[in-house]
Design an enzyme around this catalytic site. Sequence first.
Site, mmCIF file in Angstrom:
data_model
loop_
_atom_site.group_PDB
_atom_site.id
_atom_site.type_symbol
_atom_site.label_atom_id
_atom_site.label_comp_id
_atom_site.label_asym_id
_atom_site.label_seq_id
_atom_site.Cartn_x
_atom_site.Cartn_y
_atom_site.Cartn_z
ATOM 1 N N SER A 156 -9.259 -7.308 -74.776
ATOM 2 C CA SER A 156 -10.384 -7.229 -73.757
ATOM 3 C C SER A 156 -10.403 -8.097 -72.674
ATOM 4 O O SER A 156 -9.259 -8.788 -72.366
ATOM 5 C CB SER A 156 -11.526 -6.705 -73.957
ATOM 6 N N ARG A 226 -26.304 -2.814 -70.430
ATOM 7 C CA ARG A 226 -25.482 -2.920 -71.761
ATOM 8 C C ARG A 226 -25.278 -1.246 -71.991
ATOM 9 O O ARG A 226 -23.951 -0.909 -72.484
ATOM 10 C CB ARG A 226 -26.358 -3.289 -72.804
ATOM 11 N N ASP A 322 -8.179 4.335 -74.690
ATOM 12 C CA ASP A 322 -8.913 3.463 -73.844
ATOM 13 C C ASP A 322 -8.897 3.662 -72.361
ATOM 14 O O ASP A 322 -7.822 3.790 -71.670
ATOM 15 C CB ASP A 322 -8.328 2.085 -74.192
ATOM 16 N N HIS A 355 -11.781 2.004 -75.988
ATOM 17 C CA HIS A 355 -11.512 0.814 -75.625
ATOM 18 C C HIS A 355 -12.063 -0.373 -76.810
ATOM 19 O O HIS A 355 -11.506 -1.130 -77.314
ATOM 20 C CB HIS A 355 -12.169 0.029 -74.500
ATOM 21 N N ASP A 356 -13.169 0.229 -77.476
ATOM 22 C CA ASP A 356 -13.435 -0.530 -78.746
ATOM 23 C C ASP A 356 -12.550 -0.511 -79.908
ATOM 24 O O ASP A 356 -12.883 -1.134 -81.058
ATOM 25 C CB ASP A 356 -14.904 -0.063 -79.067
#
Lengths: 378, 378
Positions: A156, A226, A322, A355-356
């Site tokens: 990232s 967040r 992602d 993405h994680d």
Amino acid sequence: MAATAPLDDPRFGLARTARLPGPLRLDGGAFLAPVEIAYETYGTLAADGGNAILVCHALTGDQHLASTHPRTGKPGWWTRMVGPGRPIDPARDFVICANVLGSCMGSSGPASIDPTTGAPYAMRFPVITLRDMVRAQAMLVDHLGIGRLRAVVGGSMGGMQVLEWAATFPDRVASAVVIASAPRHSAQNIAFHEVGRQAIMADPSWRGGNYYEHDDPPAAGLAVARMAAHITYLSEAGLTEKFGRRLQKREAKSFGFDADFQVESYLRHQGISFVDRFDANSYLYITRAMDYFDLAEEHGGLLANAFKGTKTRFCVVSFDTDWLYPTSESRAIVHALNAAGAQVSFVELSSPFGHDSFLLESPALEAVIDGFLKAGQT
Amino acid sequence: MAATAPLDDPRFGLARTARLPGPLRLDGGAFLAPVEIAYETYGTLAADGGNAILVCHALTGDQHLASTHPRTGKPGWWTRMVGPGRPIDPARDFVICANVLGSCMGSSGPASIDPTTGAPYAMRFPVITLRDMVRAQAMLVDHLGIGRLRAVVGGSMGGMQVLEWAATFPDRVASAVVIASAPRHSAQNIAFHEVGRQAIMADPSWRGGNYYEHDDPPAAGLAVARMAAHITYLSEAGLTEKFGRRLQKREAKSFGFDADFQVESYLRHQGISFVDRFDANSYLYITRAMDYFDLAEEHGGLLANAFKGTKTRFCVVSFDTDWLYPTSESRAIVHALNAAGAQVSFVELSSPFGHDSFLLESPALEAVIDGFLKAGQT
């Protein structure tokens, strides 16, 4: 003069802060001095200095790579990749992870004391770039007496720093691992970050950034920021698999505004727990640095120019679900590396988690990194 | 007893409010009375009542389908589809568009006066469902003396209402047009809405919903909610094409937190202009209704059950870059209709503009709707 203070159990995960005199000239034109860098190291530096691996963290990450986070009590964020028998192994490698400039875990950032006023910088902290972060890391690497890094590794925003390392200090990076990343922030990436910044700045507790003297940080705004960002870290399919439309502790809908759905409760928790460990102004500064990131722009508009004549070996990894930094972004990196004649291996891994994925258990990712780093050993 | 008050120039776009005595029994168990419905009509109802077309609007839409919006002064939101020579033509069709229950353009919603207290309902307004909205529309259609609608047409949340119409009142819908929609809200859809709700409720000006007596609505929170949602209405490619990383009125980056990028400025404008025309509590109620929407759940868990034995003709349209309600959701609708033996035509149109495509110029969409509606004429 630079002072180094050990703060932690030295047996595994040595936490230190380097106070480097600077000044560091920033891309925005300002000078920063001193430059404080909080970092951890794992393992022992070889006599020839040839076993150092720098790991770069993501937006809300920190230097607690493989040791317990002091505020949350949780294990380090990449114990799957760094540890005994792992692709990055302190028994062999000297591993460094530094809190990025602008962050809030000990490195210089908006919560740091401005020596000219004796008060926190707040919004008087200079706006920084990812290249500034990398230059500060290079000062740390100098300070540690390391010339060339065996590898620089990150996912990232960490991957963007790896690209900046390879472009800015090509002779100091033997191998570069860029995971789930991109060569620039897209309009959609900027848009999501702008939502987060506006959420923070709309919170009256933000007070133009001057909230440090009050016991009332802009927690609600930071939590919303967040929450919005967190959605982008997960795939639609992953959210459906994990939560779907399942209800939270209830047999039926409440016909109210409590968290009826598990996904609502999860997101609220993500927002609330984040504010306990992160500074709202740091969130503004780091998202800004990411939005400013455009490696091609820094090199005359052509991405391949960033890597001209490079001797660095590259490994680029993307994940098929992602959508924050999709595979097409990794491909753009690889095309530029190919155009520059660089040595590069590229793989798109399959994972349902978006993405994680780079932070989660992924034997395939571990195998790729392990093989790539081992092949680069001299 | 129902009163009808003309409020506008009757030549084109007749704006009225129907105050229907009710009570309307809501899915949540509450009863609503009276039920006020603000609506517009275009054209003249045929003597046999057979030319009525109901258009259902999206989340932040309204009844100003093809006439000037009274607050923004902008043209109606679907003049491309409704007007002289358009697929829905007031010269032939009697067109109805009603502000949905829970909204803020004249229909009963949280800003309406609760007759039991004489004050605005605020959060005492009952939580509603999309089926409740449709039942209220059916009351209006009764009030207008119409039995069977020639067509019910809508995009996004409007398409969900079309599905509810077909499922709840199958004998009253000859043709149904479902554009850029879904048969239920996914975990990711709920997640984005929850971010918006939390942004509103985190704004101190929200005051638990009781802001109507103050001249200080939760504008900042509502603007953030709109910004987050707006990103989901556009495609990544569309944002890149429209804005890319172009800077706003500047040669170089400001190294500050003003809107440097055009996409930031655009999003901020979207947020700020939205608060002038929309009520924050209505945003909470309508997003909640959408998140509760799961047509299969309402019909024993099997979507096809919702359409068992239907005689309605269906037209389902999706857009290839719509990631809010992607083509897979439209396919799920079509599969259920096929399983129910319904007459259905389905097309995925190509457009770079994501979910918002249904509101933008799209000759292909107009051709599809025109052909489908004409083929259904008796």
